[in-house]
Every structure is written in C-alpha cells, then in structure tokens.
Motif scaffolding. Structure first.
Motif, PDB file in Angstrom:
ATOM      1  N   LEU A  48       5.401  -9.265   5.161  1.00  0.00           N
ATOM      2  CA  LEU A  48       6.715  -9.681   5.052  1.00  0.00           C
ATOM      3  C   LEU A  48       7.643  -8.650   5.709  1.00  0.00           C
ATOM      4  CD1 LEU A  48       7.580 -11.684   1.791  1.00  0.00           C
ATOM      5  CD2 LEU A  48       8.153 -12.134   4.110  1.00  0.00           C
ATOM      6  N   ILE A  52       8.792  -9.052   9.281  1.00  0.00           N
ATOM      7  CA  ILE A  52       9.906  -9.479   9.758  1.00  0.00           C
ATOM      8  C   ILE A  52      11.136  -8.357  10.099  1.00  0.00           C
ATOM      9  CG2 ILE A  52      12.135 -10.460   8.460  1.00  0.00           C
ATOM     10  CD1 ILE A  52      10.379 -12.404   7.170  1.00  0.00           C
ATOM     11  N   ILE A  53      11.032  -7.359   9.379  1.00  0.00           N
ATOM     12  CA  ILE A  53      11.916  -6.084   9.453  1.00  0.00           C
ATOM     13  C   ILE A  53      11.677  -5.388  10.661  1.00  0.00           C
ATOM     14  CG2 ILE A  53      13.070  -4.248   8.451  1.00  0.00           C
ATOM     15  CD1 ILE A  53      13.061  -5.530   5.725  1.00  0.00           C
ATOM     16  N   ILE A 250      25.815   2.440   2.378  1.00  0.00           N
ATOM     17  CA  ILE A 250      25.114   1.334   3.146  1.00  0.00           C
ATOM     18  C   ILE A 250      25.968   0.165   2.870  1.00  0.00           C
ATOM     19  CG2 ILE A 250      22.980  -0.036   3.000  1.00  0.00           C
ATOM     20  CD1 ILE A 250      21.795   2.637   2.857  1.00  0.00           C
ATOM     21  N   LYS A 254      27.465  -2.149   5.871  1.00  0.00           N
ATOM     22  CA  LYS A 254      27.117  -3.398   5.888  1.00  0.00           C
ATOM     23  C   LYS A 254      28.193  -4.494   5.919  1.00  0.00           C
ATOM     24  CE  LYS A 254      22.808  -3.528   3.244  1.00  0.00           C
ATOM     25  NZ  LYS A 254      21.861  -4.103   2.175  1.00  0.00           N
TER      26      LYS A 254
ATOM     27  N   ILE B  97       7.862   0.811   3.904  1.00  0.00           N
ATOM     28  CA  ILE B  97       8.362  -0.258   3.156  1.00  0.00           C
ATOM     29  C   ILE B  97       9.961   0.264   2.688  1.00  0.00           C
ATOM     30  CG2 ILE B  97       8.610  -1.670   1.062  1.00  0.00           C
ATOM     31  CD1 ILE B  97       5.642  -2.213   1.281  1.00  0.00           C
ATOM     32  N   ALA B 100      12.979   0.263   5.132  1.00  0.00           N
ATOM     33  CA  ALA B 100      13.645  -0.770   5.205  1.00  0.00           C
ATOM     34  C   ALA B 100      14.966  -1.149   4.168  1.00  0.00           C
ATOM     35  CB  ALA B 100      12.821  -1.843   5.142  1.00  0.00           C
ATOM     36  N   LEU B 101      14.986  -0.218   3.479  1.00  0.00           N
ATOM     37  CA  LEU B 101      16.067  -0.135   2.005  1.00  0.00           C
ATOM     38  C   LEU B 101      17.318   0.029   2.923  1.00  0.00           C
ATOM     39  CD1 LEU B 101      15.182   2.142  -0.941  1.00  0.00           C
ATOM     40  CD2 LEU B 101      15.883  -0.445  -0.757  1.00  0.00           C
ATOM     41  N   THR B 102      17.540   0.608   3.824  1.00  0.00           N
ATOM     42  CA  THR B 102      18.967   1.007   4.540  1.00  0.00           C
ATOM     43  C   THR B 102      19.247  -0.022   5.378  1.00  0.00           C
ATOM     44  OG1 THR B 102      17.707   2.281   6.061  1.00  0.00           O
ATOM     45  CG2 THR B 102      18.447   3.440   4.132  1.00  0.00           C
ATOM     46  N   LEU B 103      18.509  -1.124   5.761  1.00  0.00           N
ATOM     47  CA  LEU B 103      18.921  -1.953   6.802  1.00  0.00           C
ATOM     48  C   LEU B 103      19.833  -2.979   6.582  1.00  0.00           C
ATOM     49  CD1 LEU B 103      16.656  -2.186   9.237  1.00  0.00           C
ATOM     50  CD2 LEU B 103      16.887  -4.620   8.601  1.00  0.00           C
ATOM     51  N   PRO B 104      21.003  -3.001   7.120  1.00  0.00           N
ATOM     52  CA  PRO B 104      21.859  -3.934   7.106  1.00  0.00           C
ATOM     53  C   PRO B 104      21.438  -5.286   7.751  1.00  0.00           C
ATOM     54  CG  PRO B 104      22.876  -2.146   8.282  1.00  0.00           C
ATOM     55  CD  PRO B 104      21.201  -1.882   7.974  1.00  0.00           C
ATOM     56  N   LEU B 130      12.753 -16.246   3.870  1.00  0.00           N
ATOM     57  CA  LEU B 130      11.865 -15.252   4.195  1.00  0.00           C
ATOM     58  C   LEU B 130      12.470 -13.802   4.613  1.00  0.00           C
ATOM     59  CD1 LEU B 130       9.183 -17.238   6.524  1.00  0.00           C
ATOM     60  CD2 LEU B 130       8.788 -16.035   4.247  1.00  0.00           C
ATOM     61  N   PRO B 131      13.760 -13.946   5.306  1.00  0.00           N
ATOM     62  CA  PRO B 131      14.508 -12.591   5.451  1.00  0.00           C
ATOM     63  C   PRO B 131      15.062 -12.195   4.165  1.00  0.00           C
ATOM     64  CG  PRO B 131      15.263 -14.392   7.019  1.00  0.00           C
ATOM     65  CD  PRO B 131      14.160 -14.928   6.148  1.00  0.00           C
ATOM     66  N   ALA B 133      13.792 -12.401   1.140  1.00  0.00           N
ATOM     67  CA  ALA B 133      12.506 -11.800   0.358  1.00  0.00           C
ATOM     68  C   ALA B 133      12.256 -10.396   1.034  1.00  0.00           C
ATOM     69  CB  ALA B 133      11.418 -12.519   0.434  1.00  0.00           C
ATOM     70  N   ALA B 134      12.182 -10.513   2.498  1.00  0.00           N
ATOM     71  CA  ALA B 134      11.884  -9.145   3.086  1.00  0.00           C
ATOM     72  C   ALA B 134      12.886  -8.215   2.733  1.00  0.00           C
ATOM     73  CB  ALA B 134      11.828  -9.582   4.548  1.00  0.00           C
ATOM     74  N   LEU B 135      14.093  -8.386   2.897  1.00  0.00           N
ATOM     75  CA  LEU B 135      15.085  -7.697   2.510  1.00  0.00           C
ATOM     76  C   LEU B 135      15.443  -6.860   1.256  1.00  0.00           C
ATOM     77  CD1 LEU B 135      17.917  -8.856   4.639  1.00  0.00           C
ATOM     78  CD2 LEU B 135      16.923  -6.681   5.119  1.00  0.00           C
ATOM     79  N   ILE B 137      12.499  -6.843  -1.048  1.00  0.00           N
ATOM     80  CA  ILE B 137      10.951  -6.275  -1.417  1.00  0.00           C
ATOM     81  C   ILE B 137      11.168  -4.727  -1.551  1.00  0.00           C
ATOM     82  CG2 ILE B 137       8.847  -5.835  -0.697  1.00  0.00           C
ATOM     83  CD1 ILE B 137       8.485  -8.936  -0.513  1.00  0.00           C
ATOM     84  N   PRO B 138      11.665  -3.946  -0.403  1.00  0.00           N
ATOM     85  CA  PRO B 138      11.623  -2.739  -0.507  1.00  0.00           C
ATOM     86  C   PRO B 138      12.316  -2.204  -1.789  1.00  0.00           C
ATOM     87  CG  PRO B 138      12.388  -3.434   1.705  1.00  0.00           C
ATOM     88  CD  PRO B 138      12.250  -4.581   0.710  1.00  0.00           C
ATOM     89  N   PHE B 139      13.369  -2.741  -2.320  1.00  0.00           N
ATOM     90  CA  PHE B 139      14.180  -2.039  -3.486  1.00  0.00           C
ATOM     91  C   PHE B 139      13.235  -2.271  -4.953  1.00  0.00           C
ATOM     92  CE2 PHE B 139      17.774  -2.093  -6.752  1.00  0.00           C
ATOM     93  CZ  PHE B 139      17.874  -0.813  -6.731  1.00  0.00           C
TER      94      PHE B 139
END
Lengths: 318, 262
Positions: A48, A52-53, A250, A254, B97, B100-104, B130-131, B133-135, B137-139
């Motif tokens: 996932l 995705i990312i 962040i 954002k 993983i 990806a925490l910092t990703l806007p 899906l996005p 959840a992906a955003l 999950i890292p945290f």
C-alpha cells in the motif's frame, strides 16, 4: 526520560533475539522455519505505502519534466524548464512567504494557548470537562463543514463587525476576507481556532507526567506560578513541543482546506499556499507538469525540515 | 499547575479560563443561530428532505469504515513483524514507510488522477480509500511498533513452547494486549477519513459517491446560496462526529495524545 515517540530512531531488537534463540537449541529449528514469514507480515503495508506513495512520487518526478495538460496524449518533454520557470514565478514566492508567516504565527499562538490551557486545567478550577470539550470540539470538525460559518462571521456584514460596532470600535469594522491585508491573518485565526485543541490535549497529557514533588520543591524554593511554568514544566514537556513543531511545519506546508474553502487563495494571491497553488495549476489550469514541479519542491521542503528538526532535537538531547 | 491559595485567586483563574474559551464557542453559536434564521426549523426540514443527504452520509461512512479496516489490518501485521519477527534489512523497510510521514497529499493528485482513470477506479470509493490508508499507515505503524516493543518477547516464546504457531500467538496473545493502541488507530483514522476534503474533491465527481465534506459546497449550488440552509446542512453534517466525540471523549483524547506520549 524518552517520551517522544515521533522522533524515536529505530532500534535493532532482532539481533538480540537471535543471540537468545541460539542458546535454546530446541526452539531454534522452529524459529528458523518461522523466520521467512516476517516478510509476509509486512507485505500488505509495504504494498500500500510503497505501491501508492513511492509510485506517485516517482510519477510526479517524471511529470515535472513534461509540458502536459493531464489528459491529452500529447506530452512534450521540457527537461528542467518547469523548475526554472518556478523560481521566476512571483506567485510561487508569494506562496512560500505566506506559508512561512502562517507557520511562525500559528505555531507560536497555538503553542502558547495550548500550554496555558493545559496548565490552567491542571489547576484547581471547576467544570474542567466543559472547558476541555469546548476547546477540543473544533479539532473533530472538518474545515469544510465550518467554512460557511467563517465566511459569514468575517464578511462585511458579519458577526465580527457587529461585535466591533456594538463595543464602539466601528473604525475597525472591515471586510476581513476581501482585503488582501487582513485575509491571511484571518485565516491564521481560523487555523488557531481549529488546532489549538490538539496542542492543548498533547500538553495536557504531557503535563500529567510531571511529578508533583518537583513542583512542590520549586514552590518551597519560592518560585511563583509563572516561574514554575517556565523553568520546571516547559523543559519537561520538551518532547511534546518538538512533536508539535513537526506537526505544525508539515501542517503549514500541507495547508489546503482552509484557504481553498474560505478565500480560494485570494484576494490577489494574498492567501495562496503551496497546496492551493499546486491544486490551481494541476486541476483548474491543467498545467500538470508545472504543478508536479511545485509538488516536488514541496516534498523536498517537507523532508528537509523534518530531517533538520529531527537531527537538531536529537543532538540537543545527547 | 497554578497554585491558587486565596479565594479571589481562584475566582480570577475561573473567570480567565471562561473568557479564554468563549472565542472557541463563538463560531459554533453563529452556525447554529444562522441555521435557525428566517423560517427556523423549516431550514432543517428542507435540508433533511433532500435525498442527497443520507447518500453522502452513507458514502462517508463506507469510506471511513473501509479505511479503518484496511489501516488496522496492515498496521497490526506490519508492527508485529517489525517488533517481534526476523526480517533481513528490517530497518530499511521501516524507514521506507517512515519517510512517507512527511508527505503532503496534494503531491499524489496528478499521478493518482491519471492512474485511477486508466484503471477505471475514478469516481469509485477505492480512489479515496487506498490513498487515505496509504497516508495513514506510516504514522500508525510507528505508534504501534513502539507499543508492541513494550510487550515482552517471553510471552510469545512461551506460547510457542506450548505449541502455538506465530499466527496463533499473534491472534490470542498480542492482539488482546494491543487494545489501547487499537483505539488510537481507529480514532486517528476515523478523523482523517471522515474529515478529508481534497481527495473526494478531486476523485469523486458523481453525487453517488461524494462525501459529507463536499456537502456544504454541494448545497450552496442546490439552495441557490441560501445561507440559512447551507448552515443547517453544516450543523446536520457536524452532529454525528460531535456526538461520537462526546460519547467517546476519553478515547478521542487518548488516541490523539498517543502521538506524542508513551
């Protein structure tokens, strides 16, 4: 005391366990058979996240070298042109300035208010739960739900101006969101309203861990309330402050919902942020390549700040 | 924290905190008052009689539930493996993983837009689930792994000696112990999914799949910019999450505080 989970560096517990396992030969063979299964366990999360990312980041990096409208089959490769254009773009720099000012002020105000509320509600006051609920409710309300109310409150005939007129401050009455000088401060005010509850709850939990004996000792030494707060309480909630600093950086980078819903980035780009500008370029203007170049810059900034805060806070600790 | 010896000091503090929370209450009062202006409860009747309202609610609920399930399952499995199982190069995967925490989320727009179009996922719940959840999950993996590090390895070894395999040990021993962090995961993911605006704005164009965060904008069009009805719609959409918060107040606070405190 390490109370800061967010910045924790990963440890290596696996090595230690291997050594332990070696001493117990009976369970070793069993363990060996189980070992590969570790990969299967992390597979869904990896698929996932990475799927995705990282896929999207890579794709964005590729798009950022194109001139493309996002849907037509015609894509023209322009190399680093989008990036060159970006550094000459006054709106980009305006968005960076807005983000910086927005971050500094909202972070300072939210932190101060969060600490103050947390300290007061750890003191001897009545109806604590009521205050807690009032401060915290904005956190669970989506900006999109509150936007119509805020547009009304800060409008030319809005409640804020009515209040100002009622107390004799008519000369301050003002179309707050329609004037480019006051639009950004108004959005900062709305952001503080939204997120102070979160900083408050984080500090409230952290202050619960400060030992009463330490406070007592400071009092016996003659320290007053503010002095105790500054010299004893603040240093012991430092981990929380760093976590909030990280969240705020962040969060500022954002920022999208509030300016998009309340001012649409205007008037005259005075409330344009990187998030809203990327959206404007990518979706309504269909300059997908340029939007992607802006996205990559945003990503680089976010990573650079996250690493800086992390490294500096760890160096200070040791 | 603040010591109040005298009666007057107590009163001053109480008055001070009351004045300080008033601005937090103000927008909510304006919202409710505005929703009752003009024809009063009639605004609510007009809003509640729209067929879109239950539809938008259902969409938000479905998206939130699916996101929570997905995040919960992925997080528990991965955090257990990162904490208790052997993986070669474990820290590399973990940092992959974490980064990806910092990703806007705005960065994902263009690639996901063209990808969902190609895969036929555009305008479906999955393009948002899906996005999201992906955003998330890292945290949650970060939180849960450090929670699971606190569970003694001996418990799992004992279960193995008793003949349980890893899956059984995970299911019968680890999962019941992780309830507090599970609550945090559910609350964090719920707030993130229910309140998300940007992803539905871009990926859900048909009213059949749109979520409640798009409702005020939708009603501005429907009610010809009639502010009282727009505010009534805002109150109606705000109520479920406010009620959920009031009922589960401690859970919400613990869930959010879990991010900074061990």
């Amino acid at each position: 005391m390490e109370d800061n989970v967010v910045m924790n560096a990963p440890t290596l517990p696996s090595k230690r366990r291997e050594v332990e396992a070696g001493s117990r030969s009976e369970s070793t063979s069993k363990r060996r058979r189980l070992m590969p299964s570790g990969y299967l366990w992390i597979l869904p999360a990896m698929v996932l996240c990475v799927g995705i990312i990282y896929y999207s980041v890579g794709y964005t990096g590729y798009i950022s070298t194109l001139e493309w409208d996002g849907s037509s089959p015609v894509q023209r490769s322009v190399g680093a042109d989008n990036y060159a254009q970006l550094f000459r773009d006054p709106i980009f720099w305006q968005a960076i300035r807005n983000t910086a000012v927005f971050f500094v002020i909202t972070f300072a105000v939210q932190t101060a208010l969060g600490i103050l509320f947390a300290a007061i509600l750890h003191s001897n006051v009545r109806l604590k739960v009521v205050y807690k609920v009032i401060i915290f409710v904005p956190v669970v309300l989506a900006p999109s739900i509150m936007a119509p109310s805020f547009r009304q409150i800060f409008g030319a005939n809005g409640q804020l101006n009515q209040v100002l007129e009622a107390v004799g401050l008519d000369f301050l009455a003002h179309p707050w969101l329609a004037d480019s000088a006051t639009a950004l401060p108004t959005l900062m005010l709305i952001t503080v309203w939204h997120w102070t509850g979160l900083t408050f709850i984080l500090y409230f939990a952290a202050m619960g861990q400060v030992e009463p004996e330490v406070l007592e000792a400071a009092r016996i030494d003659g320290a007053g309330n503010l002095r105790t707060l500054w010299s004893i309480v603040l240093p012991s909630v430092r981990g929380t402050t760093i976590a909030i600093l990280m969240l705020s950086i962040i969060g500022a980078l954002k920022t999208f919902d509030i300016p998009y819903l309340i001012t649409l980035g205007g008037p005259n780009y005075s409330t344009e942020f990187l998030g809203t500008y990327i959206y404007r370029q990518s979706i309504p203007l269909a300059n997908v390549g340029y939007g992607a170049a802006l996205s990559i810059i945003l990503l680089v900034l976010a990573l650079a700040f996250a690493i800086t805060v992390n490294v500096r806070s760890q160096r200070k600790e040791s | 924290m603040f010591e109040t010896r005298s009666r007057s000091a107590k009163i001053v503090l109480q008055v001070l905190v009351t004045l300080m929370v008033l601005p937090f209450l103000f927008p909510l009062v304006v919202m409710v008052q505005g929703s009752l202006a003009g024809i009063g409860w009639g605004n609510y009747e007009a809003v509640l009689s729209r067929p879109e309202l239950p539809l938008f609610f259902r969409n938000s609920a479905l998206i939130s539930i699916a996101t929570i399930l997905l995040v919960y399952a992925c997080t528990m499995l991965a955090a257990f493996a990162f904490s208790k199982l052997h993986i070669r190069g474990k820290e590399v995967y973990f940092w992959l993983i974490l980064a990806a925490l910092t990703l806007p989320e705005v960065i994902l727009l263009t690639p996901l837009f063209s990808t969902t179009l190609q895969l036929g996922l555009y305008n479906t719940y999955w393009s948002v689930i899906l996005p999201l959840a992906a955003l998330q999950i890292p945290f949650t993996v970060l939180l849960t792994r450090s929670f699971m590090n606190g569970i003694p390895d001996g418990l799992i070894e004992a279960a193995r000696i008793d003949g349980a395999n890893t899956l059984r040990a995970f299911w019968h021993i680890v999962l019941p112990l992780t309830r507090p962090i599970a609550a945090a995961i559910i609350v964090l993911t719920f707030i993130g999914a229910w309140n998300n605006f940007l992803l539905p704005l871009v990926f859900l164009q048909s009213p059949d799949t749109q979520t409640i965060t798009l409702l005020p904008t939708f009603f501005i069009g429907q009610f010809n910019n009639d502010q009282t009805k727009v505010l009534a719609a805002a109150v109606v959409t705000a109520l479920p999450i406010v009620i959920a918060y009031l009922l589960l107040q401690r859970l919400f606070e613990r869930g959010l505080a879990a991010g900074a405190i061990k």
